[in-house]
Design a protein around this motif. Structure first.
Motif, short mmCIF file in Angstrom:
data_model
loop_
_atom_site.label_atom_id
_atom_site.label_comp_id
_atom_site.label_asym_id
_atom_site.label_seq_id
_atom_site.Cartn_x
_atom_site.Cartn_y
_atom_site.Cartn_z
N ILE A 175 0.85 -1.19 0.00
CA ILE A 175 0.00 0.00 0.00
C ILE A 175 0.89 1.23 0.00
O ILE A 175 2.10 1.17 0.15
N PHE A 176 0.26 2.41 -0.20
CA PHE A 176 0.96 3.68 -0.14
C PHE A 176 0.32 4.53 0.95
O PHE A 176 -0.91 4.67 1.01
N PHE A 177 1.16 5.10 1.82
CA PHE A 177 0.65 6.00 2.84
C PHE A 177 0.54 7.40 2.24
O PHE A 177 1.46 7.88 1.60
N VAL A 178 -0.59 8.08 2.49
CA VAL A 178 -0.79 9.46 2.08
C VAL A 178 -1.14 10.26 3.31
O VAL A 178 -2.10 9.93 4.02
N LEU A 179 -0.39 11.30 3.60
CA LEU A 179 -0.62 12.12 4.79
C LEU A 179 -1.44 13.33 4.42
O LEU A 179 -1.10 14.10 3.53
N LEU A 180 -2.55 13.52 5.12
CA LEU A 180 -3.41 14.68 4.92
C LEU A 180 -3.34 15.54 6.16
O LEU A 180 -3.75 15.12 7.23
N SER A 181 -2.84 16.78 6.01
CA SER A 181 -2.59 17.58 7.20
C SER A 181 -3.84 18.27 7.72
O SER A 181 -3.98 18.49 8.90
N GLN A 182 -4.76 18.64 6.82
CA GLN A 182 -5.98 19.30 7.28
C GLN A 182 -7.04 19.15 6.21
O GLN A 182 -6.75 19.22 5.02
N PHE A 183 -8.28 18.92 6.61
CA PHE A 183 -9.33 18.70 5.64
C PHE A 183 -10.22 19.93 5.53
O PHE A 183 -10.49 20.62 6.51
N THR A 184 -10.69 20.17 4.31
CA THR A 184 -11.70 21.20 4.10
C THR A 184 -12.97 20.82 4.87
O THR A 184 -13.33 19.67 4.92
N HIS A 185 -13.61 21.79 5.45
CA HIS A 185 -14.92 21.49 6.03
C HIS A 185 -15.84 22.66 5.73
O HIS A 185 -15.42 23.75 5.38
N ALA A 186 -17.15 22.41 5.83
CA ALA A 186 -18.13 23.41 5.46
C ALA A 186 -19.11 23.64 6.60
O ALA A 186 -19.38 22.75 7.38
N GLN A 187 -19.60 24.86 6.69
CA GLN A 187 -20.70 25.20 7.58
C GLN A 187 -21.76 25.89 6.74
O GLN A 187 -21.49 26.89 6.09
N ILE A 188 -22.96 25.33 6.72
CA ILE A 188 -24.05 25.87 5.91
C ILE A 188 -25.16 26.30 6.86
O ILE A 188 -25.59 25.52 7.72
N ALA A 189 -25.61 27.55 6.73
CA ALA A 189 -26.67 28.07 7.59
C ALA A 189 -27.70 28.78 6.72
O ALA A 189 -27.34 29.48 5.76
N PHE A 190 -28.98 28.62 7.05
CA PHE A 190 -30.06 29.24 6.29
C PHE A 190 -30.73 30.30 7.15
O PHE A 190 -31.04 30.06 8.31
N GLU A 191 -30.95 31.47 6.55
CA GLU A 191 -31.49 32.59 7.31
C GLU A 191 -33.01 32.54 7.42
O GLU A 191 -33.59 33.12 8.33
N GLU A 192 -33.67 31.89 6.47
CA GLU A 192 -35.12 31.84 6.48
C GLU A 192 -35.56 30.64 5.64
O GLU A 192 -34.74 30.00 4.97
N ALA A 193 -36.85 30.33 5.66
CA ALA A 193 -37.34 29.19 4.90
C ALA A 193 -37.34 29.51 3.40
O ALA A 193 -37.38 30.66 2.98
N GLY A 194 -37.29 28.46 2.60
CA GLY A 194 -37.27 28.62 1.15
C GLY A 194 -38.57 29.20 0.63
O GLY A 194 -39.65 29.02 1.20
N ILE A 195 -38.48 29.91 -0.51
CA ILE A 195 -39.64 30.51 -1.17
C ILE A 195 -39.63 30.11 -2.63
O ILE A 195 -38.58 29.82 -3.21
N THR A 196 -40.78 30.11 -3.26
CA THR A 196 -40.87 29.69 -4.66
C THR A 196 -40.32 30.77 -5.58
O THR A 196 -40.40 31.96 -5.28
N VAL A 197 -39.77 30.34 -6.71
CA VAL A 197 -39.33 31.25 -7.76
C VAL A 197 -40.43 31.25 -8.82
O VAL A 197 -40.44 30.43 -9.74
N ASP A 198 -41.38 32.18 -8.68
CA ASP A 198 -42.60 32.13 -9.48
C ASP A 198 -42.34 32.24 -10.97
O ASP A 198 -43.09 31.66 -11.78
N SER A 199 -41.30 32.97 -11.37
CA SER A 199 -41.05 33.15 -12.79
C SER A 199 -40.61 31.88 -13.49
O SER A 199 -40.63 31.80 -14.72
N LEU A 200 -40.22 30.84 -12.72
CA LEU A 200 -39.74 29.59 -13.30
C LEU A 200 -40.76 28.46 -13.26
O LEU A 200 -40.70 27.54 -14.06
#
Length: 497
Positions: A7-32
């Motif tokens: 096997i081959f060892f691969v060292l990963l020093s730090q991983f990307t991570h995400a934080q997702i936050a929503f300010e309000e509930a979803g609304i319809t896009v009437d034009s579509l």
């Protein structure tokens, strides 16, 4: 069995991570939105634009798979490509992703009783099939996304090595511009249910997708996860996007332009089976990727010791008695007289475990199998036994089976062919939400759908009867969607053997 592994060892020093936050509930896009319904939404990362499939659009009137429209969204002119869903005729099409020069899209065709999918690229009015080695989709729907840099394509397909129905796969573009073979994203993401409509953020690590296999607010919920290394099979635990996005209906096709304050997705909250395009205001915090890859050095691991073997043990589901069994693989049949099979390599292959007098089961030879003993429980088809068909699923509020449910029904057909004297009683159940009378009617319609499928496979109608019970016989509490889902089931009872 002993073997040496390099096997081959691969060292990963730090991983990307995400934080997702929503300010309000979803609304319809009437034009579509139109009464036809929308699905398989893909956002153009280069300009104000998107593509989606019109769910009841019918056959395209020209040779093009889509039409282009200019539509005002948020005080901007967006270029919108509208694909036509012609599944009821010969197949379906759905967008995958934009490049500066054209668009990739999926097409599924139906011919001689079989579905087959492919990927196409359209530029300047011309469409060409994309060559992807070992690509196969046998489900009636297909969806996907393209990374902004064009290096990766994530596809939702049902292939030979899927865990259940549609799974998520990655295809990487080679340095010469060609595409590599499809690679399953693994059991940390994929379930025995459906994973659909992926969206890969610009960091090429944060992945959004919809699934009906992880519980949540409704039938399909939206989740996100973060890739932890370069294998494309190691992911953080998927996070539900929460009630500001997910509802009691189905949410799919989440996506956004990098830097935008709005994300877009599709919702069918009214459960009529047809989607509306929604938008939701959100905050995104995806940290800069600081992954460091150290030059690989080969390391030789000592031969695998006896206590590190992977074994399959086949037993009776009720008594735990070890059963003589067969393991049916692509390369041939293996017999386990003592109910044990030693697995020498995890190929990702789907195999059938079979024992006389029991309903067979399909399993994957992959990293879900742990070192040591893995118990495979089979249900007896003796008279009086009731067996739940865990993977026979229906679209919410309908008697239409979820694509891929046929896989487990084919095992029922197989066991009835192997045991020509048995007769079965199909039992349909719903949860307890809604009108009890309508629930009984719905369960009866679902039983009829399953019965018709089994008969079409050549089983005599005199051997298959059925009854719908509505929500009168729950196995679990109906207090949460997670347990309500388990109560929506089809069983069969062996009434004569």
């Amino acid at each position: 069995m002993k073997s040496s592994i390099i096997i081959f060892f691969v060292l990963l020093s730090q991983f990307t991570h995400a934080q997702i936050a929503f300010e309000e509930a979803g609304i319809t896009v009437d034009s579509l939105n139109t009464p036809n319904g929308q699905n398989y939404l893909v956002i153009n990362p280069y300009q104000p634009g998107m593509a989606f499939t019109e769910e009841r659009g019918g056959m395209p009137q020209t040779g093009e798979a889509y039409r282009s429209e200019k539509i005002a969204i948020d005080n901007q002119q967006w270029e919108v490509l509208v694909f036509s869903d012609w599944l009821s005729e010969k197949g379906m099409v759905s967008p995958i992703g934009f490049t500066p020069f054209g668009i990739f899209y999926s097409q599924v065709s139906f011919d001689k009783g079989l579905y087959s999918g492919k990927v196409l690229f359209s530029s300047s009015g011309k469409a060409e099939v994309v060559d992807i080695p070992y690509f196969r989709n046998k489900a009636p729907i297909q969806s996907g996304c393209l990374s902004k840099d064009g290096k990766y394509m994530i596809l939702s397909i049902e292939s030979n090595h899927s865990y259940g129905v549609e799974d998520l796969y990655v295809v990487e573009r080679e340095t010469d511009g060609s595409w590599g073979k499809v690679k399953n994203l693994g059991h940390q993401l994929n379930t025995v249910f459906q994973e659909v409509t992926p969206f890969l953020a610009e960091d090429n690590r944060t992945l959004f997708f919809a699934t009906n296999g992880r519980g949540g607010e409704g039938s399909f919920d939206l989740f996100y996860t973060v890739r932890q290394d370069e294998s494309w099979r190691n992911w953080s635990k998927p996070v539900n996007l929460g009630p500001k996005v997910n509802t009691s209906g189905a949410e799919t096709s989440f996506g956004y332009q990098d830097g935008s304050k709005w994300a877009y997705y599709v919702s069918s909250q009214d459960s009529d089976g047809y989607g509306d395009i929604m938008k939701v205001k959100f905050r995104e915090d995806i940290e800069e990727d600081t992954t460091t890859i150290v030059a690989p050095e080969p390391v030789v691991i000592e031969p695998i010791e006896e206590n590190q073997r992977i074994l399959l043990k086949v037993v009776d589901a009720k008594t735990d008695e070890v059963l003589p069994a067969e393991l049916l693989t692509e390369s041939g049949k293996r017999i386990g007289a003592n109910g044990l099979f030693e697995i020498d390599s995890l190929t990702g292959e789907e195999v059938e475990v079979k024992s006389q007098g029991y309903l067979p089961k399909m399993i994957m030879l992959d990293e879900q199998l742990k070192t040591g003993e893995n118990v495979i429980s089979l249900s007896s088809i003796a008279k009086g036994n009731v067996i739940t068909l865990d993977h026979v699923l229906f679209h919410r509020g309908t008697a239409n089976m979820v694509e891929g449910s046929e896989k487990e029904l084919n095992l029922v057909v197989e066991v009835m062919n192997d045991n020509p004297d048995i007769k079965i009683l199909l039992k349909g159940h719903t949860d307890n939400t809604g009108d009890p009378v309508k629930n009984v009617q719905l369960s009866e319609e679902r039983v009829k759908t399953v019965k018709e499928y089994i008969i079409l496979q050549g089983i005599s109608p005199y051997r298959v009867s059925g009854r719908g019970y509505g929500g009168n016989q729950p196995l679990y509490s109906n207090e949460t969607e997670e347990t309500r889902k388990l109560n929506r089931r089809v069983e069969f009872e062996v009434v004569e053997d």
